[in-house]
Design an enzyme around this catalytic site. Structure first.
Site, PDB file in Angstrom:
ATOM      1  N   CYS A  70      21.826 118.107  53.488  1.00 31.95           N
ATOM      2  CA  CYS A  70      22.603 117.971  52.256  1.00 31.95           C
ATOM      3  C   CYS A  70      22.505 116.552  51.705  1.00 31.95           C
ATOM      4  O   CYS A  70      22.809 115.587  52.412  1.00 31.95           O
ATOM      5  CB  CYS A  70      24.067 118.328  52.510  1.00 31.95           C
ATOM      6  N   CYS A  73      26.146 114.510  51.498  1.00 30.02           N
ATOM      7  CA  CYS A  73      26.869 114.034  52.672  1.00 30.02           C
ATOM      8  C   CYS A  73      26.631 112.530  52.840  1.00 30.02           C
ATOM      9  O   CYS A  73      25.648 111.989  52.309  1.00 30.02           O
ATOM     10  CB  CYS A  73      26.408 114.787  53.918  1.00 30.02           C
ATOM     11  N   HIS A 185      27.853 121.333  49.020  1.00 30.80           N
ATOM     12  CA  HIS A 185      28.851 120.288  49.220  1.00 30.80           C
ATOM     13  C   HIS A 185      29.838 120.274  48.057  1.00 30.80           C
ATOM     14  O   HIS A 185      29.438 120.431  46.900  1.00 30.80           O
ATOM     15  CB  HIS A 185      28.146 118.932  49.314  1.00 30.80           C
ATOM     16  N   HIS A 187      31.531 119.323  45.010  1.00 27.77           N
ATOM     17  CA  HIS A 187      31.210 118.314  44.010  1.00 27.77           C
ATOM     18  C   HIS A 187      31.353 118.910  42.614  1.00 27.77           C
ATOM     19  O   HIS A 187      31.415 120.122  42.435  1.00 27.77           O
ATOM     20  CB  HIS A 187      29.780 117.798  44.197  1.00 27.77           C
ATOM     21  N   GLN A 189      30.381 117.703  38.198  1.00 24.38           N
ATOM     22  CA  GLN A 189      29.465 116.923  37.378  1.00 24.38           C
ATOM     23  C   GLN A 189      30.168 116.409  36.130  1.00 24.38           C
ATOM     24  O   GLN A 189      31.248 116.886  35.770  1.00 24.38           O
ATOM     25  CB  GLN A 189      28.256 117.770  36.977  1.00 24.38           C
TER      26      GLN A 189
END
Length: 371
Positions: A70, A73, A185, A187, A189
């Site tokens: 990933c 991370c 993961h 997240h 934008q």
């Protein structure tokens, strides 16, 4: 909040947001990266009067890597990622595969009649990592971390709105493979657009027409009408109200408004900021309980609708003062094990067909409230 800005190996900006001094914020990105090269442009659709981004370079973006590869991370145990620190609270960095990037430029016509306009795909796209825990989600955060994410959204809105050519800033999260997420993961934008988005243009036209007809503000009147009706209200707090809209497009869709109308995140007062984490986390946790404990996490999109920024001469945008900041949260899951696909009517004609009555959706979202 403590903010630390640094650069990645290819020159992109990385910003750490912390609640206290944390080690590793001076960690150096040791990856051998080439400078990011983009081929983004925007083209104007004369029939619909809207801009489309064309981004051939995004075909090479990272696609569903295994957890141990990933890129969001922290960098640990010799494995280097987009975030050089060994741990972080909230991290924001320029997208390596941006839809929009660079300074603005003039639109040029490909044809003598001026129908085929194109311009640089100017603007900026950023990735917001909510936590270093790969297996968490936004709903797993505590209120302090959610408040830090709100502070990061606010700071990025202020900075990106000030960039030359940026006309609107959109902070959003896509959660779940069904939505199209390519990195697992937790997240979100941020897009800084070089134009006012079509959806916001339509809102502003409706607001102007309503004001001309009634003298009132359409956003204020909708919120007041939903509160008075009550059937679709999901959560009514001191400084925020959440409701399923009367004409919801999606099976489960909630709009979250601050009680005091403001144009964007930067204008929220301290009281609304303090109450937001508990309200938003409660909404997300209810979304995960809609379909029962045996259903996988609910896929959703959550996005902040903010007023356009002012033009480059610094004057106020004509509709900015009348716009109302709000968050729209929705899922494409319509019932257990079934998704709402955008088929012929929705994709071809823009006419949504919703299988879940908004009143039923609101009732379900009240039923799954935290005890």
């Amino acid at each position: 909040m403590k903010k630390t800005s640094t650069r990645l190996a290819d020159g992109r900006e990385l910003i750490y947001y912390d609640t206290h001094d944390s080690p590793g914020r001076d960690a150096v990105d040791r990856r051998p990266l080439d400078t990011v090269a983009t081929s983004s442009e925007i083209r104007h659709d004369p029939l619909l009067d809207e801009w489309i981004a064309v981004t051939a370079h995004r075909q090479a973006r990272t696609y569903h890597p295994p957890p141990d590869e990933c890129p969001l991370c922290p960098s640990r145990n010799g494995r280097l990622t987009e975030i050089p620190a060994e741990d972080y609270e909230v991290a924001v960095f320029e997208n390596r595969f941006p839809s929009l990037a660079g300074p603005p430029g003039p639109a040029t016509a490909e044809d003598a009649g001026g129908l085929f306009l194109r311009a640089p795909g100017a603007g900026r796209c950023e990735v917001v990592c909510f936590t270093s825990d790969h297996d968490a989600s936004f709903a797993d955060l505590d209120e302090d971390r959610a408040a830090l994410v709100l502070a990061a959204w606010t700071d990025r809105t202020a900075e990106l709105s000030a960039l030359p050519g940026v006309r609107q800033v959109f902070c959003f999260e896509n959660r779940g493979r069904e939505i199209g997420v390519t990195l697992g993961h937790p997240h979100g934008q941020i897009y800084a657009y070089p134009f006012v988005t079509p959806r916001t243009e339509r809102m502003l036209r409706s607001v102007a027409a309503h004001q001309k007809r009634t003298g009132g503000n359409l956003f204020d009147d909708i919120v007041a009408a939903e509160r008075a009706d009550g059937r679709r209200v999901v959560l009514d707090a001191e400084h925020w109200i959440a409701f399923v809209p009367h004409a919801a497009h999606w099976p489960y869709e909630v709009h979250l408004y601050p009680r005091r109308r403001v144009p964007d995140l930067t204008a929220l007062d301290d009281a609304a900021r303090a109450e937001f984490p508990a309200v938003y986390l409660e909404l997300l946790r209810r979304f995960d309980r809609i379909f029962g404990p045996d259903e996988p996490p609910t896929p959703y999109i959550a996005g902040w609708h903010q007023a356009p920024t002012g033009p480059e001469d610094g004057k106020d945008w004509a509709g900015r003062a009348d716009f109302a900041l709000h968050l729209e949260l929705f899922t494409i899951r319509r019932t257990s094990g079934k998704l709402k696909y955008l088929a012929g009517s929705e994709s071809g004609m823009g006419v949504f067909v919703n299988d879940v009555p908004p009143e039923a959706a609101a009732e379900r979202l009240r039923e799954v409230a935290s005890k």
